[in-house]
Design a protein around this motif. Structure first.
Motif, short mmCIF file in Angstrom:
data_model
loop_
_atom_site.label_atom_id
_atom_site.label_comp_id
_atom_site.label_asym_id
_atom_site.label_seq_id
_atom_site.Cartn_x
_atom_site.Cartn_y
_atom_site.Cartn_z
N GLY A 402 0.79 -1.22 0.00
CA GLY A 402 0.00 0.00 0.00
C GLY A 402 0.82 1.27 0.00
N GLU A 403 2.15 1.18 0.10
CA GLU A 403 3.02 2.37 0.11
C GLU A 403 3.62 2.59 -1.28
OE1 GLU A 403 6.89 4.23 2.50
OE2 GLU A 403 6.24 2.17 2.88
N ASN A 404 3.51 3.82 -1.78
CA ASN A 404 4.09 4.17 -3.08
C ASN A 404 5.57 4.46 -2.93
OD1 ASN A 404 1.50 3.96 -4.00
ND2 ASN A 404 1.31 6.06 -4.69
N ILE A 405 6.37 3.79 -3.75
CA ILE A 405 7.83 3.93 -3.68
C ILE A 405 8.36 4.26 -5.07
CG2 ILE A 405 10.00 2.71 -3.20
CD1 ILE A 405 8.35 0.97 -1.22
N ALA A 406 9.13 5.36 -5.16
CA ALA A 406 9.72 5.77 -6.44
C ALA A 406 11.05 5.05 -6.62
CB ALA A 406 9.92 7.28 -6.47
N PRO A 407 11.21 4.26 -7.70
CA PRO A 407 12.47 3.54 -7.91
C PRO A 407 13.69 4.46 -7.95
CG PRO A 407 10.78 2.73 -9.40
CD PRO A 407 10.20 3.93 -8.72
N ALA A 408 13.53 5.67 -8.52
CA ALA A 408 14.67 6.57 -8.67
C ALA A 408 15.31 6.91 -7.33
CB ALA A 408 14.25 7.84 -9.40
N GLU A 409 14.49 6.99 -6.28
CA GLU A 409 15.00 7.33 -4.95
C GLU A 409 16.02 6.30 -4.48
OE1 GLU A 409 13.20 8.32 -0.48
OE2 GLU A 409 11.95 7.31 -1.99
N GLN A 461 20.76 4.97 4.34
CA GLN A 461 20.51 6.31 3.82
C GLN A 461 19.03 6.60 3.55
OE1 GLN A 461 23.48 7.66 0.84
NE2 GLN A 461 24.37 5.62 1.04
N LEU A 462 18.21 5.56 3.52
CA LEU A 462 16.78 5.74 3.27
C LEU A 462 15.97 5.02 4.34
CD1 LEU A 462 16.65 5.08 -0.60
CD2 LEU A 462 16.66 7.31 0.55
N ARG A 463 14.69 5.30 4.38
CA ARG A 463 13.82 4.59 5.31
C ARG A 463 13.88 3.09 5.05
NH1 ARG A 463 10.04 8.45 3.64
NH2 ARG A 463 8.61 6.86 2.82
N GLY A 464 13.65 2.32 6.09
CA GLY A 464 13.74 0.87 5.97
C GLY A 464 12.83 0.29 4.92
N SER A 465 11.67 0.94 4.68
CA SER A 465 10.73 0.44 3.68
C SER A 465 11.28 0.56 2.27
CB SER A 465 9.40 1.20 3.78
OG SER A 465 9.59 2.59 3.51
N ARG A 466 12.38 1.32 2.09
CA ARG A 466 13.01 1.47 0.76
C ARG A 466 14.11 0.43 0.52
NH1 ARG A 466 8.76 4.66 1.30
NH2 ARG A 466 8.73 6.42 -0.13
N THR A 467 14.38 -0.40 1.49
CA THR A 467 15.42 -1.41 1.32
C THR A 467 14.97 -2.48 0.32
OG1 THR A 467 16.10 -1.11 3.62
CG2 THR A 467 16.85 -3.11 2.51
N PRO A 468 15.80 -2.79 -0.68
CA PRO A 468 15.41 -3.83 -1.64
C PRO A 468 15.14 -5.16 -0.95
CG PRO A 468 17.29 -2.59 -2.46
CD PRO A 468 17.07 -2.15 -1.04
N ASP A 469 14.02 -5.79 -1.32
CA ASP A 469 13.72 -7.13 -0.80
C ASP A 469 14.62 -8.16 -1.44
OD1 ASP A 469 11.20 -6.60 0.83
OD2 ASP A 469 10.67 -5.69 -1.08
N ARG A 470 14.95 -7.93 -2.72
CA ARG A 470 15.84 -8.84 -3.45
C ARG A 470 16.87 -8.02 -4.21
NH1 ARG A 470 12.92 -12.43 -7.64
NH2 ARG A 470 15.07 -13.14 -7.92
#
Length: 502
Positions: A402-409, A461-470
């Motif tokens: 449900g959270e929108n994440i911009a790949p560029a970030e 450097q980013l919020r934990g929700s931005r960490t790649p899952d894979r």
């Protein structure tokens, strides 16, 4: 104003130096006068065919400016097509053009096939040397060029650019006859891309010799810069990366090159900084634009590059990752989903307005709003000084839980890791989260990145929700001819892997 008037204006200036070369394409060398004469007779060939449209299937070179101006003087729209498409894909686009005359390079005749009014490129050029001239000024509001979008995620749309759109861009951003007598521009962008069309028009208008490299090769590019005294060039990110590799391996300089523009898609900042380091006397330009806007709408100038590199203020340093300020005649707005305008630093969808903006598609019509604003579908924001930052396509947004994440970030952080050469972040299907974040990484030569180290680097450097899952590794990223990463190919590949039986 018809684009053919641009050639007439250039011809008048060139009359003072009749032998000055305007176009170089392998063994073909044309003066402005010769190009104009061929365009007149080429218009005669088109008019005699009775066609209502001209299509070009080929690698460009001198044929592109010739067909642009010959079609304009025949008052018939022209469409350069992507010669890299499959035969079925190419014919599907040809079938969408009204009664076309298809000009085709020999190597693509089989792909075009039967059933069309067809003439070979060499035959068209030969006919243009002897045909009865025809010269007609097209209505400025008539369609001059139709270009198909890349269609990486959907059916290609046919963008209609009027003569007024194109000439307003050229006259608004290029100083007429401003080039020095020895100036030369190296053109290696594909003819079916708006950058190829605008390069032909803008360099002729400025008075630069146009040197064409039909098939990009970094070694040949460097050699042409040296041999032809090239002073300006435009490249896409993949080209810049290969040019930098050649410059590093050969330890050479390009003494006459004054300006190097890059664009077409986002360029990683480590690559930009390395290019600036290797070519300290070259003015770098980051140009951002779309097919629907007749090319460039924002520019990060050479001074902007130097100021950002020398700055201590974090906001000023960050501008090296921007696409600069809007060009003259262009207005920009960043809007929220409810249509209200965003404040500085707040991301939203980029809208643009100006005479060079078409926003009109064949079979769809105009998508401009009532005030003439065009929705780019690009996520962007403006900083306090009005510099424009592009965050990718809205279609690329990852929705994880449900959270929108911009790949560029995430990409902007990950590409700074010393073991990462290139990366693309995409959303792959997941039964629990809807989508998960997957970082596709091209490692730097001689390195073996650790997956957990890369994930920790992003998390720091980013919020934990931005960490790649894979994190997955590839030798290279799939890109189109303008360097745009084919994200849909990566997503399809990742989704297919998850569906394979164990």
């Amino acid at each position: 104003m018809s684009i053919s008037l641009l050639l007439e204006m250039a011809q008048e200036v060139a009359s003072a130096d009749a032998e000055r070369t305007a176009v170089v394409d392998d063994d073909i060398r044309l003066t402005t006068e010769e190009l104009s004469t061929l365009a007149d007779s080429g218009a005669g060939v088109i008019a005699a065919s009775g066609a209502r449209h001209v299509a070009y299937v080929g690698t460009g070179g001198a044929m592109l400016p010739l067909l642009l101006f010959a079609s304009a003087r025949a008052a018939v729209p022209v469409t350069p097509l992507n010669y890299r498409l499959s035969a079925d894909g190419l014919r599907a686009l040809l079938d969408r053009l009204p009664d076309p005359l298809v000009v085709v390079d020999d190597e693509y005749r089989d792909a075009v096939g039967e059933g069309y009014r067809t003439i070979g490129s060499a035959e068209f050029l030969e006919s243009a040397r002897t045909a009865e001239p025809a010269a007609e000024f097209a209505d400025p509001d008539a369609v001059g060029v139709v270009l198909f979008t890349s269609g990486t995620t959907s059916k290609p749309k046919a963008v209609e650019l009027t003569h007024a759109n194109l000439t307003s861009y050229i006259t608004g951003t290029v100083e007429f006859a401003s080039a020095e007598p020895g100036d030369a521009a190296l053109i290696c962008v594909p003819p079916y891309h708006i950058a190829g069309v605008s390069a032909a028009l803008s360099n002729l208008y400025a008075g630069r010799k146009m040197v064409y490299l039909r098939h990009f090769d970094a070694d040949k590019w460097v050699q042409l810069v040296l041999d032809e005294g090239v002073t300006s060039a435009t490249v896409v990110p993949t080209m810049l990366d290969r040019i930098v590799t050649v410059l590093e391996s050969r330890d050479i300089t390009l003494p006459r090159l004054r300006t190097l523009a890059y664009g077409g898609s986002k360029v990683a900042l480590p690559l930009v900084r390395r290019a600036l380091e290797l070519l300290p006397d070259v003015g770098f330009v980051n140009a951002y634009g779309l097919t629907e806007t007749s090319s460039t709408i924002a520019v990060l100038t050479p001074d902007d590059h130097r100021d950002a590199l020398a700055a201590d203020d974090p906001a000023a340093v960050r501008r090296l990752g921007s696409v600069g300020l809007p060009v003259p005649g262009i207005e920009v707005e960043i809007r929220r989903e409810d249509g209200t305008v965003c404040g500085a630093g707040e991301p939203g969808e980029l809208f643009v307005r100006g005479e060079q903006v078409s926003g009109k598609y064949t079979d769809i019509g105009s998508v401009l709003d009532e005030q003439g604003w065009f929705p780019t579908k690009d996520v962007a924001f403006l900083d306090e000084q009005g510099y424009l930052f592009i965050g990718g396509r809205s279609d690329d947004t990852i929705i994880r839980g449900g959270e929108n994440i911009a790949p560029a970030e995430i990409e902007d952080v990950l590409v700074e890791h010393p073991h990462v050469r290139e990366c693309a972040v995409v959303g792959a299907d997941d039964p629990e989260w809807g989508q998960i974040i997957v970082a596709v990484v091209v490692p730097r030569s001689g390195t073996e990145p650790d997956i957990e180290d890369l994930r920790s680097y992003v998390r720091s450097q980013l919020r934990g929700s931005r960490t790649p899952d894979r994190v997955v590794f590839r030798h290279e990223l799939p890109t189109n001819a303008t360097g745009k990463v084919l994200r849909r190919d990566l997503v399809d590949e990742l989704n297919a892997q998850t569906k394979e039986p164990a």
